[in-house]
Motif scaffolding. Structure first.
Motif, mmCIF file in Angstrom:
data_model
loop_
_atom_site.group_PDB
_atom_site.id
_atom_site.type_symbol
_atom_site.label_atom_id
_atom_site.label_comp_id
_atom_site.label_asym_id
_atom_site.label_seq_id
_atom_site.Cartn_x
_atom_site.Cartn_y
_atom_site.Cartn_z
ATOM 1 N N ALA A 183 17.587 55.694 -13.394
ATOM 2 C CA ALA A 183 16.976 55.484 -12.535
ATOM 3 C C ALA A 183 16.572 53.633 -13.051
ATOM 4 C CB ALA A 183 15.876 56.302 -12.590
ATOM 5 N N ASP A 184 16.583 52.984 -11.508
ATOM 6 C CA ASP A 184 16.368 51.786 -11.223
ATOM 7 C C ASP A 184 14.824 51.296 -11.474
ATOM 8 O OD1 ASP A 184 19.015 51.294 -10.886
ATOM 9 O OD2 ASP A 184 18.221 51.202 -8.887
ATOM 10 N N SER A 185 13.577 51.960 -11.170
ATOM 11 C CA SER A 185 12.849 52.097 -11.347
ATOM 12 C C SER A 185 12.093 53.053 -11.500
ATOM 13 C CB SER A 185 11.987 50.935 -10.726
ATOM 14 O OG SER A 185 11.955 51.406 -9.765
ATOM 15 N N GLY A 186 10.426 53.124 -12.024
ATOM 16 C CA GLY A 186 9.488 54.007 -11.848
ATOM 17 C C GLY A 186 8.580 53.948 -11.868
ATOM 18 N N ARG A 187 7.635 54.694 -12.766
ATOM 19 C CA ARG A 187 6.366 54.490 -13.302
ATOM 20 C C ARG A 187 6.360 55.381 -13.904
ATOM 21 N NH1 ARG A 187 3.452 51.404 -10.752
ATOM 22 N NH2 ARG A 187 3.422 50.118 -8.076
ATOM 23 N N MET A 188 5.204 55.624 -14.715
ATOM 24 C CA MET A 188 4.460 56.932 -15.713
ATOM 25 C C MET A 188 3.446 57.120 -15.920
ATOM 26 S SD MET A 188 5.471 56.962 -19.994
ATOM 27 C CE MET A 188 3.666 55.804 -20.483
ATOM 28 N N TYR A 189 3.028 58.203 -15.798
ATOM 29 C CA TYR A 189 1.325 58.425 -15.583
ATOM 30 C C TYR A 189 1.227 60.369 -16.204
ATOM 31 C CZ TYR A 189 2.112 60.666 -10.877
ATOM 32 O OH TYR A 189 2.432 61.024 -10.307
ATOM 33 N N THR A 190 -0.506 60.214 -16.785
ATOM 34 C CA THR A 190 -0.772 61.603 -17.081
ATOM 35 C C THR A 190 -1.932 61.653 -15.755
ATOM 36 O OG1 THR A 190 -2.440 60.855 -18.004
ATOM 37 C CG2 THR A 190 0.082 61.777 -19.553
ATOM 38 N N ASP A 191 -1.777 63.672 -16.114
ATOM 39 C CA ASP A 191 -2.328 64.296 -15.030
ATOM 40 C C ASP A 191 -3.729 64.261 -15.074
ATOM 41 O OD1 ASP A 191 -2.082 66.041 -17.311
ATOM 42 O OD2 ASP A 191 -2.483 67.789 -15.884
ATOM 43 N N LYS A 192 -4.922 64.457 -14.132
ATOM 44 C CA LYS A 192 -6.015 64.260 -14.516
ATOM 45 C C LYS A 192 -6.337 65.202 -16.454
ATOM 46 C CE LYS A 192 -8.121 64.502 -9.894
ATOM 47 N NZ LYS A 192 -8.623 64.684 -9.241
ATOM 48 N N ASP A 193 -6.111 66.290 -16.473
ATOM 49 C CA ASP A 193 -6.271 66.766 -17.869
ATOM 50 C C ASP A 193 -5.490 66.297 -19.133
ATOM 51 O OD1 ASP A 193 -8.229 68.586 -16.113
ATOM 52 O OD2 ASP A 193 -6.297 70.172 -15.774
ATOM 53 N N ARG A 194 -3.980 65.737 -18.837
ATOM 54 C CA ARG A 194 -3.637 65.082 -20.199
ATOM 55 C C ARG A 194 -3.053 65.462 -20.748
ATOM 56 N NH1 ARG A 194 -5.150 59.721 -21.942
ATOM 57 N NH2 ARG A 194 -4.017 59.847 -23.747
ATOM 58 N N SER A 195 -2.472 66.649 -19.877
ATOM 59 C CA SER A 195 -1.860 67.675 -20.123
ATOM 60 C C SER A 195 0.033 68.140 -19.795
ATOM 61 C CB SER A 195 -1.238 69.541 -19.376
ATOM 62 O OG SER A 195 -2.670 69.721 -20.185
ATOM 63 N N TYR A 196 0.376 67.108 -18.815
ATOM 64 C CA TYR A 196 1.508 66.678 -18.019
ATOM 65 C C TYR A 196 2.054 65.175 -18.133
ATOM 66 C CZ TYR A 196 1.855 71.715 -17.939
ATOM 67 O OH TYR A 196 1.634 72.853 -17.914
ATOM 68 N N LEU A 197 3.184 64.892 -18.149
ATOM 69 C CA LEU A 197 3.638 63.068 -19.007
ATOM 70 C C LEU A 197 4.239 63.329 -17.341
ATOM 71 C CD1 LEU A 197 3.262 60.871 -19.944
ATOM 72 C CD2 LEU A 197 5.537 61.371 -20.874
ATOM 73 N N VAL A 198 3.754 62.602 -16.113
ATOM 74 C CA VAL A 198 4.883 62.052 -15.251
ATOM 75 C C VAL A 198 5.662 61.396 -14.783
ATOM 76 C CG1 VAL A 198 4.764 62.742 -12.588
ATOM 77 C CG2 VAL A 198 3.487 63.708 -13.800
ATOM 78 N N PHE A 199 6.559 61.326 -14.240
ATOM 79 C CA PHE A 199 7.775 60.032 -14.096
ATOM 80 C C PHE A 199 7.754 60.259 -12.903
ATOM 81 C CE2 PHE A 199 8.522 60.318 -18.978
ATOM 82 C CZ PHE A 199 8.262 58.887 -19.539
ATOM 83 N N GLU A 200 7.862 59.126 -11.972
ATOM 84 C CA GLU A 200 8.215 58.787 -10.781
ATOM 85 C C GLU A 200 9.723 58.474 -10.514
ATOM 86 O OE1 GLU A 200 5.860 58.984 -7.904
ATOM 87 O OE2 GLU A 200 4.127 60.397 -8.619
ATOM 88 N N LEU A 201 10.649 58.198 -10.513
ATOM 89 C CA LEU A 201 11.545 57.731 -10.767
ATOM 90 C C LEU A 201 12.077 57.823 -9.437
ATOM 91 C CD1 LEU A 201 13.587 59.912 -13.726
ATOM 92 C CD2 LEU A 201 12.087 57.731 -13.674
ATOM 93 N N TYR A 202 12.843 56.370 -9.292
ATOM 94 C CA TYR A 202 13.268 55.460 -7.965
ATOM 95 C C TYR A 202 14.653 55.118 -8.190
ATOM 96 C CZ TYR A 202 8.382 55.573 -6.336
ATOM 97 O OH TYR A 202 6.834 56.557 -6.868
ATOM 98 N N ASN A 203 15.205 55.408 -6.811
ATOM 99 C CA ASN A 203 16.976 55.019 -6.694
ATOM 100 C C ASN A 203 17.835 54.733 -8.083
ATOM 101 O OD1 ASN A 203 16.083 53.902 -4.307
ATOM 102 N ND2 ASN A 203 15.309 52.529 -5.291
ATOM 103 N N GLY A 204 18.388 56.477 -7.862
ATOM 104 C CA GLY A 204 19.118 56.468 -9.299
ATOM 105 C C GLY A 204 19.913 57.783 -9.556
ATOM 106 N N ASN A 205 20.458 58.266 -10.428
ATOM 107 C CA ASN A 205 20.974 59.357 -10.501
ATOM 108 C C ASN A 205 20.944 60.411 -11.445
ATOM 109 O OD1 ASN A 205 23.328 58.634 -8.874
ATOM 110 N ND2 ASN A 205 23.364 56.688 -9.794
#
Length: 496
Positions: A183-205
């Motif tokens: 991916a060209d870019s993205g953001r990383m954060y956790t949910d409110k309970d810190r149980s899951y890690l979320v990657f929001e990826l943009y423009n990739g394969n």
């Protein structure tokens, strides 16, 4: 007050010793506070002797520094009578120390060390570094080229540039690196309970390799080749969610730590010590019986089941000693017997060596439990002995405050600590009888306390500088006088 100061010092030592295990761990304040609370309880049996020594030395040092002890003595109150109230207090503190060692310390050891183990085994918090693959997430390898820090209060995390994410299949037919996301870019954060890690990826394969077990081809030599499909998915916005179950602190069953001698009270220690001694005796007796399997003749037919066979074997050997008769037999060849005997001897040696190590370890376990039983009493008695040292020593030194008393207290505490460690080591190694090793420190320091008490009662000037200056001057005068007498004698001898 001195107890609180000493506990604080011991807690700082704890933090310095385990600082590497706390760094980068997601330990919340409540868990950290519980750990400090448990270890504060653990340090009380060790801190009480030092606190008693320091406080008694400061108290009677202040009384001597401001001539209050002199006023008491002039009023007809002896030093032992002036010490009687605090002597009774020291006895009560010793009783409290014994109760604490027997009831509270095992519980605090179990809670504290189990929590410390959980913190030490917890994984570090997620921290991506630029240009380096991060492999602590199970099933994933992640690399970012550049991190751009945004608003710290933002819930969308930092902006990441140039992401490479490998997904590892850990089981099944499709094991290994079967999927990679670029991916060209993205953001990383956790949910409110810190149980899951979320990657929001943009423009990739998303590149995937999928094998088909039903689609198999064969080479000319008959080797099967499994066919695979390669799939590429392009995306503008892709959300990857990863579980953080492997991170954080996971509580271990506390029963796994109950075997340790520090987690037992006197009743449990007595029961376990008796059981270990019986096990050691039975194991020692079974070694001889078990070793018979390594002997072909001498112990082969011994025992209740082989009495008749042994008698028959003795009748068959008619000529000469039994070894000579066996060697003379045509059934055996000497070149065959020597390697077999050597192999058998090596087996016996290996069996004996392993049993010696095994029995020594069992005996060492018995010594450990016996030592802990004695330490329930020795740590309590050491409080009273430290008072016997501190109170008269303060009356002799006549200095209060945190200056000289602190230095003297540290010296005697280090002496107590070193003697205890050496006694424990000698007892665990079997060099000393366990009661002697456990009580060695108290046995050596008790005469020191009684000696200081004797000196204080007789207004000793043990630590007065003038006493040693006068003694040094007398020694120099004596030496000078002796030299003059020797010179005079040599002159007389010369004249004669």
């Amino acid at each position: 007050m001195t107890l609180c100061v000493v506990i604080f010092i011991f807690l700082m030592r704890l933090l310095m010793f385990y600082i590497d295990d706390f760094v980068s761990k997601d330990v919340d304040l409540v868990t950290f506070g519980r750990l400090l609370f448990f270890f504060s309880l653990l340090t009380i049996p060790t801190a009480l002797p030092l606190a008693t020594l320091l406080s008694s030395l400061m108290t009677y040092g202040n009384l001597g520094e401001f001539f209050e002890l002199t006023a008491m003595k002039s009023a007809g109150i002896s030093l032992t009578r002036a010490m009687r109230p605090l002597l009774i207090v020291a006895v009560f503190i010793s009783g409290f120390s014994f109760w604490f060692n027997n009831i509270v310390s095992p519980w605090a050891n179990l809670k504290g060390y189990s929590l410390l183990y959980d913190i030490k085994t917890a994984k570090a918090t997620l921290s991506l570094k630029e240009g380096i693959f991060y492999n602590d997430l199970p099933g994933y390898s992640i690399k970012v080229d550049r991190k751009i820090t945004t608003d710290p209060n933002s819930t969308t995390g930092d902006l990441l540039k140039g992401l490479v994410i490998y997904k590892h299949a850990t089981s099944g037919v499709e094991s290994g690196n079967r999927e990679v996301i670029l991916a060209d870019s993205g953001r990383m954060y956790t949910d409110k309970d810190r149980s899951y890690l979320v990657f929001e990826l943009y423009n990739g394969n998303d590149y995937q390799e999928q094998s088909d077990p039903n689609n198999v081809s064969y080479a000319s030599n008959g080797t099967p080749n499994q066919q695979a499909q390669f799939i590429r998915n392009s995306f503008k916005h892709y959300k990857l969610v990863i579980s953080l179950e492997s991170f954080g602190i996971h509580r271990t069953d506390e029963q796994q730590f109950e075997y340790h001698e520090y987690m037992k009270n006197l009743g449990e220690l007595s029961y376990l010590t008796d059981s270990l001694k019986k096990d050691y005796r039975s194991t020692s007796l079974n070694v001889a019986n078990s070793s018979r399997q390594y002997y072909s003749y001498q112990f082969k037919n011994e025992g209740p089941a082989g009495v008749v066979a042994a008698a028959m074997a003795a009748k068959k050997i008619a000529a000469g000693p039994w070894v000579d008769s066996v060697l003379a037999s045509k059934k055996f060849q000497k070149q065959e017997l020597v390697p077999a005997a050597l192999s058998q001897a090596q087996s016996v040696l290996s069996y004996a060596s392993s049993n010696v190590v095994y029995l020594q370890e069992k005996q060492r376990q018995v010594y450990k439990y016996e030592l802990e039983t004695h330490h329930k009493f020795t740590q309590a008695i050491s409080v009273f002995i430290m008072f016997l040292i501190g109170a008269p020593l303060g009356a002799i030194i006549k200095k209060g405050g945190f200056g000289l008393p602190v230095l003297v207290s540290i010296i005697f505490f280090i002496l107590l600590y070193v003697l205890t460690l050496n006694g424990d080591k000698f007892a665990k190694d079997g060099v000393l009888w366990v009661p002697i090793g456990a009580w060695m420190a108290n046995g050596l320091l008790l005469p020191v306390g009684l000696y200081f008490m004797y000196q204080a009662r007789h207004d000793s000037r043990l630590f007065d500088k003038d006493v040693y200056i006068i003694a040094w001057d007398k020694l120099k005068a004596l030496i000078s006088k002796q030299r003059a007498a020797n010179s005079q004698q040599r002159a007389v001898n010369t004249e004669q």
